[in-house]
Design a protein around this motif. Structure first.
Motif, PDB file in Angstrom:
ATOM      1  N   ASN A  88      74.954  48.741  36.430  1.00  0.00           N
ATOM      2  CA  ASN A  88      75.017  49.911  35.622  1.00  0.00           C
ATOM      3  C   ASN A  88      73.731  50.800  35.763  1.00  0.00           C
ATOM      4  OD1 ASN A  88      76.951  50.879  34.054  1.00  0.00           O
ATOM      5  ND2 ASN A  88      75.871  50.411  32.440  1.00  0.00           N
ATOM      6  N   TYR A  91      74.460  52.283  39.369  1.00  0.00           N
ATOM      7  CA  TYR A  91      75.728  53.061  39.342  1.00  0.00           C
ATOM      8  C   TYR A  91      75.389  54.354  38.679  1.00  0.00           C
ATOM      9  CZ  TYR A  91      80.569  54.104  37.961  1.00  0.00           C
ATOM     10  OH  TYR A  91      81.735  54.636  37.613  1.00  0.00           O
ATOM     11  N   GLU A  92      74.743  54.367  37.582  1.00  0.00           N
ATOM     12  CA  GLU A  92      74.507  55.694  36.860  1.00  0.00           C
ATOM     13  C   GLU A  92      73.513  56.491  37.665  1.00  0.00           C
ATOM     14  OE1 GLU A  92      73.124  57.061  32.237  1.00  0.00           O
ATOM     15  OE2 GLU A  92      72.346  55.212  33.231  1.00  0.00           O
ATOM     16  N   HIS A  98      77.832  61.925  36.749  1.00  0.00           N
ATOM     17  CA  HIS A  98      79.309  62.151  36.733  1.00  0.00           C
ATOM     18  C   HIS A  98      79.699  60.684  35.798  1.00  0.00           C
ATOM     19  CE1 HIS A  98      83.232  63.040  38.051  1.00  0.00           C
ATOM     20  NE2 HIS A  98      83.272  61.898  38.611  1.00  0.00           N
ATOM     21  N   LYS A  99      80.684  60.908  35.082  1.00  0.00           N
ATOM     22  CA  LYS A  99      81.360  59.592  34.493  1.00  0.00           C
ATOM     23  C   LYS A  99      82.657  59.721  34.446  1.00  0.00           C
ATOM     24  CE  LYS A  99      77.240  59.609  31.436  1.00  0.00           C
ATOM     25  NZ  LYS A  99      76.872  59.751  29.941  1.00  0.00           N
ATOM     26  N   ARG A 102      86.388  54.034  33.602  1.00  0.00           N
ATOM     27  CA  ARG A 102      86.027  52.779  34.409  1.00  0.00           C
ATOM     28  C   ARG A 102      86.217  51.786  33.773  1.00  0.00           C
ATOM     29  NH1 ARG A 102      79.672  51.572  35.298  1.00  0.00           N
ATOM     30  NH2 ARG A 102      79.779  50.528  33.177  1.00  0.00           N
TER      31      ARG A 102
END
Length: 124
Positions: A88, A91-92, A98-99, A102
């Motif tokens: 995470n 990824y973040e 941007h989210k 998921r």
């Protein structure tokens, strides 16, 4: 419909396309952490594996006329959920705020005995 198979992304490990562009979207097949230049599969380092997959995915999306900031849905398959926070973190960072929607699912096995696989859908 257009099949996307960029030279700067890992080749498919089976009878499928790396990505398919259709109706304003690009559907990216599950990506393993394969270093394009060497063919090496990253194992035992979930942060590096995630970084390699997202870099490859960025190349695929670019070839299709899209980008990481146009991701709509991401599915992550991980062999060890205890590595979730490490995954995470990278990824973040790489999605830069941007989210997309998921799902992260722990699985018992993946192709080539990989630790992680990520697939995605993005707008074009």
């Amino acid at each position: 419909m257009e099949f996307i198979n960029p030279s700067n992304a890992p080749k498919a490990v089976g009878p499928y396309s790396i990505a398919v562009k259709s109706n304003g979207f690009v559907f990216v097949s599950g990506q393993l952490p394969i270093v394009v230049e060497t063919g090496e599969l990253i194992k035992g380092d979930i942060k590096r594996a995630t970084e390699v997959i997202i870099k490859n995915m960025e190349n695929i999306l670019k070839e299709a006329g899209s980008s990481l900031d146009k991701l709509v849905k991401v599915n992550v398959y991980i062999r060890d959920m205890s590595k979730f926070s490490e995954f995470n973190e990278i990824y973040e960072k790489l999605l830069n705020g941007h989210k997309p929607a998921r799902a992260v699912v722990e699985v018992s096995n993946l192709p080539k005995d990989s630790d992680i696989e990520i697939e995605a859908v993005a707008e074009v």
